[in-house]
Design an enzyme around this catalytic site. Structure first.
Site, PDB file in Angstrom:
ATOM      1  N   ARG A  71       0.841  -1.194   0.000  1.00 60.22           N
ATOM      2  CA  ARG A  71       0.000   0.000   0.000  1.00 60.22           C
ATOM      3  C   ARG A  71       0.882   1.252   0.000  1.00 60.22           C
ATOM      4  O   ARG A  71       1.786   1.396   0.830  1.00 60.22           O
ATOM      5  CB  ARG A  71      -0.911   0.006   1.227  1.00 60.22           C
ATOM      6  CG  ARG A  71      -1.675   1.315   1.490  1.00 60.22           C
ATOM      7  CD  ARG A  71      -2.831   1.481   0.537  1.00 60.22           C
ATOM      8  NE  ARG A  71      -3.562   2.718   0.789  1.00 60.22           N
ATOM      9  CZ  ARG A  71      -4.630   2.835   1.573  1.00 60.22           C
ATOM     10  NH1 ARG A  71      -5.093   1.767   2.213  1.00 60.22           N
ATOM     11  NH2 ARG A  71      -5.245   3.983   1.715  1.00 60.22           N
TER      12      ARG A  71
ATOM     13  N   ARG B 123      -5.407   1.493  -4.817  1.00 62.66           N
ATOM     14  CA  ARG B 123      -4.593   0.922  -3.744  1.00 62.66           C
ATOM     15  C   ARG B 123      -4.615  -0.602  -3.800  1.00 62.66           C
ATOM     16  O   ARG B 123      -5.632  -1.197  -4.146  1.00 62.66           O
ATOM     17  CB  ARG B 123      -5.039   1.400  -2.373  1.00 62.66           C
ATOM     18  CG  ARG B 123      -6.541   1.345  -2.115  1.00 62.66           C
ATOM     19  CD  ARG B 123      -6.924   2.485  -1.182  1.00 62.66           C
ATOM     20  NE  ARG B 123      -8.316   2.479  -0.796  1.00 62.66           N
ATOM     21  CZ  ARG B 123      -9.270   3.138  -1.450  1.00 62.66           C
ATOM     22  NH1 ARG B 123      -8.999   3.799  -2.562  1.00 62.66           N
ATOM     23  NH2 ARG B 123     -10.510   3.138  -0.992  1.00 62.66           N
TER      24      ARG B 123
ATOM     25  N   ASP C 113      -6.663  -2.122   1.232  1.00 62.30           N
ATOM     26  CA  ASP C 113      -7.299  -1.158   2.128  1.00 62.30           C
ATOM     27  C   ASP C 113      -8.030  -1.936   3.220  1.00 62.30           C
ATOM     28  O   ASP C 113      -8.792  -2.857   2.924  1.00 62.30           O
ATOM     29  CB  ASP C 113      -8.294  -0.296   1.343  1.00 62.30           C
ATOM     30  CG  ASP C 113      -8.846   0.848   2.166  1.00 62.30           C
ATOM     31  OD1 ASP C 113      -8.096   1.391   2.993  1.00 62.30           O
ATOM     32  OD2 ASP C 113     -10.024   1.190   1.991  1.00 62.30           O
TER      33      ASP C 113
ATOM     34  N   ASP D 217     -10.262  -1.209   6.771  1.00 61.60           N
ATOM     35  CA  ASP D 217     -10.907  -0.236   7.654  1.00 61.60           C
ATOM     36  C   ASP D 217     -11.550  -0.951   8.842  1.00 61.60           C
ATOM     37  O   ASP D 217     -12.073  -2.058   8.706  1.00 61.60           O
ATOM     38  CB  ASP D 217     -12.000   0.535   6.913  1.00 61.60           C
ATOM     39  CG  ASP D 217     -11.447   1.496   5.884  1.00 61.60           C
ATOM     40  OD1 ASP D 217     -10.368   2.072   6.132  1.00 61.60           O
ATOM     41  OD2 ASP D 217     -12.077   1.667   4.822  1.00 61.60           O
TER      42      ASP D 217
END
Length: 272
Positions: free
Chosen positions: A201, A210, A213, A215
């Site tokens: 990344r 990207r 990712d 989250d």
């Protein structure tokens, strides 16, 4: 929640900052409160469905005798972590370590430190739109599974989605992950950011292309509003590629801020 208690169990070992404490064993007293569920073992009178306090005693004794730490804070924290990782039926532990013969002046019963540690339920969102997208998601899952501060890792089905935010240009592969972790929220953030970095990344622009990712969507039912971390994820209710896979894992989970279930958020977004 049910509790198994081991109170003031004595172990003789070498821990302390002073040189003599590393060679001259002294007493340490452990009190452990281990949180679990007695419903199955009580119904069946089955030792295999609970946690053996005799086994806990042996685990603490071996760990205390076979390590040497400067701080009893370290001894306590690592002992608590070991208990949760060793006994899958334990959901949390409160641990006190007393040092009755601490080398200091004055009259006292003991010095002690206490800590508590729990498995926390966490939901993550994964995405990739560069290179071998599925391989990057596989990489993230493998890293979670290789870290013993995570357990019970479950991934949703993967889906493809259009870029979000009008910056990225290529189609994403997305999924959601449910797991339990011993990490604090900020430790978890540091951990997933390192996984992203190790997954190639590169942070250039917000919402850009990207390789990986990750989250944090939910951390138990906590509400966190820090400069570097917002939980629940601040924009998850607007993202179908988050809500759809998340529905597979926790459709009835209540968003602690919006006070709506994940399935409600998903269906509301679909109708809009």
């Amino acid at each position: 929640m049910d509790v198994i208690t081991l109170k003031d169990f004595e172990v003789v070992a070498c821990h302390g900052v002073n040189p003599e404490e590393k060679v001259n064993p002294q007493r340490f007293l452990f009190t452990a409160e281990i949180y679990t569920d007695f419903s199955k073992c009580a119904k069946n009178d089955d030792l295999t469905q609970t946690i053996s306090y005799s086994a806990v005693k042996k685990t603490l004794k071996s760990f205390c005798e076979n390590n040497c730490f400067d701080l009893i804070e370290t001894l306590a924290k690592r002992s608590a972590s070991l208990l949760l990782k060793t006994y899958p039926l334990a959901s949390g532990v409160k641990l006190t370590v007393k040092k009755p013969d601490a080398p200091m002046s004055g009259v006292f019963d003991y010095v002690a430190v206490s800590t508590e540690l729990w498995w926390h339920e966490v939901y993550l969102a994964l995405g990739s739109n560069m290179g071998d997208r599925n391989a990057y998601l596989d990489f993230a899952i493998d890293r979670l599974k290789a870290d013993d501060n995570f357990k019970d890792i479950e991934e949703s089905e993967r889906m493809e989605s259009a870029p979000y935010g009008n910056v990225a240009t290529d189609t994403f592969v997305n999924s959601a992950v449910k797991c339990k972790t011993l990490y604090t929220p900020h430790e978890l953030l540091d951990t997933i950011m390192q996984i992203e970095k190790d997954g190639d990344r590169v942070r250039k622009e917000r919402w850009g292309n990207r390789t990986l990712d990750i989250d944090i969507l939910f951390y138990d039912d906590l509400i966190i509003e820090d400069d570097d971390l917002c939980v629940p994820h601040i924009d998850m209710q607007n993202r179908e590629f988050v809500l759809k896979p998340l529905c597979e894992l926790c459709s009835n989970k209540l968003h602690p801020v919006l006070k709506r279930r994940v399935s409600e958020l998903y269906h509301s977004l679909k109708r809009s």
